[in-house]
Write an enzyme that holds these catalytic residues in place. Structure first.
Site, PDB file in Angstrom:
ATOM      1  CG  HIS A 167      -1.883   1.101   1.305  1.00 13.57           C
ATOM      2  ND1 HIS A 167      -2.769   1.371   0.281  1.00 13.57           N
ATOM      3  CD2 HIS A 167      -2.128   2.032   2.272  1.00 13.57           C
ATOM      4  CE1 HIS A 167      -3.512   2.406   0.615  1.00 13.57           C
ATOM      5  NE2 HIS A 167      -3.139   2.829   1.807  1.00 13.57           N
ATOM      6  CG  ASP A 216      -4.162   4.944   4.688  1.00 15.13           C
ATOM      7  OD1 ASP A 216      -4.192   4.455   3.540  1.00 15.13           O
ATOM      8  OD2 ASP A 216      -4.233   4.239   5.714  1.00 15.13           O
ATOM      9  CB  CYS A 239      -3.005   2.778  -2.714  1.00 15.28           C
ATOM     10  SG  CYS A 239      -1.803   1.560  -3.293  1.00 15.28           S
TER      11      CYS A 239
END
Length: 403
Positions: free
Chosen positions: A277, A294, A347
């Site tokens: 990630h 995030d 991401c």
């Protein structure tokens, strides 16, 4: 001359029979007796062999089940009736009747007990409640059809989103940073190979700010130089930078920096994303602010814990790079919810999209204007991805732009 009748030749005399020893058995009857004895012995031997073979193939319990073996009752020509024992509390079994009226069927009784005559009109019995049986329907609740429809729609939505937004690696992210530098010269395009991790991003930020302070003082830098940037070009970038975009690569399995780098290499060799990630920490030197983004909101740790961790970093930065007016670094957690819905590969693109929004207007929260529908949200992200990929095609590979 002598005549033949009066021959003088002598013949052997025949001994007279002894009349005192009578003959008991003649030769022919004796042979017949021996044959009978031999046949009888052979028959007995065959019977013994036959019984032996029977005992080999049948156990004693099997022999007892034969009607001619071990029966104490006198043999009759009627076949033995097999009766099934039924527990007394249970109601009598109902026997289906044929179409023609037959003779009354006797009730089933226990063995060695004479069967009682069945009453012509039995009293009505209350039906016994059936014992509940645990089936799959009882163990697991029935799933409504709407749930399956929603699951199918989610799967279709994920496929659409994954086709819209590809997974971005460190190479395309660095090119995107180089492109952003051409739009906003205050951004320094920090290398993402190897990228920072959750274990060393604080040290990297502190080292860069110490090198910036050394450049402003005309002193040599103490930190390591970038791989794809000359020393003079890097010093010019440090002198003019006002914003540090620190991209972090995260994987939930490794617990140390060395294990994280090893996991990163293994996934790179396999060509797989895995559970990795991308995270982003923006160090806004001019606004004295740390912004954490995030796209999965709490994939690394709860936002409250991350905020405390960044506040500790902000206190260190106040000492390493203090402001002339005494302003302190503040901390902001950008995402208030999961932004990256129904997609496991976007991401990196979301981090670049958020950085682009921040560069355009750092005081406006663009995340509040995101579409609610995840497909529409990723369609907008796909437009940004296509524009960035088209813009970085002409940029050199792994090379810093000139400051």
């Amino acid at each position: 001359m002598l005549s033949p009748t009066n021959s003088t030749s002598k013949t052997a005399p025949v001994p007279p029979r002894d009349s005192s020893k009578p003959v008991l058995i003649s030769e022919e009857p004796r042979n017949q007796l021996l044959q009978k004895v031999a046949r009888t012995a052979l028959a007995v031997l065959l019977v013994v062999v036959t019984l032996g073979l029977i005992l080999l193939f049948y156990s004693f319990s099997d022999l007892q089940s034969f009607p001619w073996c071990c029966q104490t009752h006198p043999s009759t020509k009627e076949q033995p009736t097999i009766s099934i024992p039924v527990p007394l509390p249970s109601p009598p079994l109902a026997v289906p009747r044929p179409s023609t009226p037959p003779a009354p069927t006797p009730a089933i009784s226990r063995p060695s007990t004479p069967s009682a005559p069945k009453p012509s009109t039995p009293p009505p019995l209350l039906p016994k409640a059936p014992k509940p049986v645990k089936t799959q329907e009882n163990l697991f609740p029935l799933v409504p059809e709407q749930v399956f429809v929603e699951m199918y729609e989610d799967m279709a939505r994920r496929r659409i989103i994954e086709a819209l937004v590809p997974a971005w690696d460190s190479d395309i992210i660095f090119k995107c940073l180089c492109y952003f530098h051409t739009l906003y010269p205050g951004l320094i395009p920090l290398e993402t190979f190897p990228p920072a991790t959750i274990f060393n991003f604080k040290q990297k930020i502190i080292s860069i700010l110490e090198d910036k302070k050394a450049v402003l003082r005309g002193e040599p830098i103490k930190g390591s130089l970038p791989i794809c940037c000359s020393k003079e070009n890097y010093r010019r970038h440090l002198q003019g930078t006002t914003l540090l975009p620190m991209f972090m690569w995260y994987h939930p399995t490794p617990k140390t920096l060395a294990d994280t780098m090893q996991t990163m290499k293994q996934l790179a060799i396999k060509g797989s994303v895995g559970a990795s990630h991308w995270l982003l920490v923006i160090v806004d030197i001019q606004a004295r602010r740390l912004v954490y983004f995030d796209s999965l909101y709490n994939y690394v740790m709860p936002p409250e814990d991350m905020k405390k961790d960044l506040q500790s970093l902000a206190q260190q930065l106040d000492q390493v790079y203090p402001a002339r007016n005494g302003q302190k670094f503040s901390v902001k957690i950008a995402a208030k919810e999961v932004i990256q819905k129904d997609s496991g590969f976007s991401c990196g693109a979301w981090c670049c999209q958020f950085l682009y929004w921040y560069l355009r207007d750092p005081f406006t929260d663009a995340l509040n204007d995101l579409p609610v529908d995840s497909v529409e949200r990723h369609e907008n992200l796909a437009s940004f991805v296509q524009a960035c990929e088209a813009a970085v095609q002409d940029l050199p590979e792994l090379s810093w732009p000139e400051a």
